[in-house]
Design a protein around this motif. Sequence first.
Motif, mmCIF file in Angstrom:
data_model
loop_
_atom_site.group_PDB
_atom_site.id
_atom_site.type_symbol
_atom_site.label_atom_id
_atom_site.label_comp_id
_atom_site.label_asym_id
_atom_site.label_seq_id
_atom_site.Cartn_x
_atom_site.Cartn_y
_atom_site.Cartn_z
ATOM 1 N N PHE A 111 0.824 -1.207 0.000
ATOM 2 C CA PHE A 111 0.000 0.000 0.000
ATOM 3 C C PHE A 111 0.861 1.261 0.000
ATOM 4 N N MET A 112 1.997 1.228 0.693
ATOM 5 C CA MET A 112 2.892 2.387 0.728
ATOM 6 C C MET A 112 3.520 2.664 -0.637
ATOM 7 N N LEU A 113 3.715 1.611 -1.435
ATOM 8 C CA LEU A 113 4.425 1.758 -2.708
ATOM 9 C C LEU A 113 3.499 2.005 -3.892
ATOM 10 N N GLN A 114 2.199 1.893 -3.718
ATOM 11 C CA GLN A 114 1.304 1.907 -4.870
ATOM 12 C C GLN A 114 1.242 3.271 -5.564
ATOM 13 N N GLU A 115 1.566 4.374 -4.888
ATOM 14 C CA GLU A 115 1.500 5.691 -5.507
ATOM 15 C C GLU A 115 2.779 6.071 -6.243
ATOM 16 N N GLY A 116 3.875 5.403 -5.959
ATOM 17 C CA GLY A 116 5.141 5.744 -6.596
ATOM 18 C C GLY A 116 5.808 6.966 -6.010
#
Length: 456
Positions: free
Chosen positions: A419-424
């Motif tokens: 979830f932390m990485l999904q926005e880039g």
Amino acid sequence: MGCLQQLSKKMDGVADSRQADIDQPHIEMGFLRHEREDEMPLNQPNAGIKDHECNPTVNGQLGDVLQTWTVGSFKKRLWGSIRIVVMQNKINLLLPFGPAAAILAHSWGEKRGWIFFFSLLGITPLAERLGFVTEQLALFTGPTVGGLLNATFGNATEMIISIYALKNGMIRVVHQSLLGSILSNMLLVLGCAFLMGGIVHYKKEQKFNKATAVVNSGLLLMAVMGLLFPAVLHFTHTEVHAGRSELALSRFSSCIMLVAYGFYLLFQLKSHRNLYESVVESERQNEEGSDEEEVALITPWEAISWLAILTAGISFLSGYLVDAIEGASDSWNMPVSFISVILLPIVGNAAEHASAIMFAVKDKLDISLGVAIGSSTQISMFVIPFCVVVGWIMGQRMDLNFQLFETATLFITVLVVAFMLQEGTSNYFKGLMLVLCYMIVAASFFVHVDPEEDDG
């Protein structure tokens, strides 16, 4: 007649003087040629052959000079290599703790807490230098070989400790130490990188390649699936053959995971290199902007020699470290699970921790992500299945049943990081949340005690 004879003598004198004038430059050129041959450098193949080929004294002197130059340059290069690898890093001040652990083990016995502590401190600089030497060797290879080197030696410390524990039949220590390495990389290392990078670049959100993060997240979820099914099969008592189906499923899943990791290397380094081109291009632009160029500090053969030396040192201290775990648990009144999941991974991840923070501060977040998440992917998809196969060869019942508590912790961790990485993008608050999550995990294992093994 007298006049004619005098005129003839004068003409002969003029001709002789002209011939002398013509011959004199040739003589002078001959002397110059010999002088220049004497001054020619030794690296020219035909230098001085005509003048010295028949002079054994001169040949002997030249041999002594060449031998002196070779020995002198070797000593100089050896000292330079030692200075670069051993003396230029302050963490190497911890190196004397390694021999101290060995001396104490022979004097007091191996079941002491101080032996574990000294071994832990002694392995830390060796693990960090192993990562440095691997990076130096990768500079001389192409991307394919470099990727294989990083996959092999990047987690060499964890592999060596795990194999020693596996040899001694300490399967739960293997499970928990490898699980701790994954949790440490995903929460502590990545969290510190996001936190420090966000503090230094607090006026903007740092960005990274979201496509590569999604691929690694998918592999981590596949690893969770491989660990989850043997645990569920065991605790629901639905095995076809009690005690054997779980082990057979673990070995089959391990082989599948190794195949998947091999195709991941092919995907990353060959077929879909375009997904990672932005990472390389971003790194080059940052290096050109800061006028920094990555240059190898040691030669390939020096790097290979140091790899052998450091690996031998880690193997030597790993034996004392593993033997002293139970003694440290009794002396410090600390659960073995906490030592295996929290303390041991700090040693193995020392190099990754320092590298990830350094690259994040330099705004090279793609590299930080590759170090932290890439290392977690290597452990979950390569090191853990590899240990299962090695245990199979050794005759040990090494399986993928990490127990429900550990498997649930890994599953929640992978979800949080995904979830932390999904926005880039990243900022200091995301990093702080990951570090706080790691503190919760550490506290959970401090109060966690392994359930007694049920063979029925």
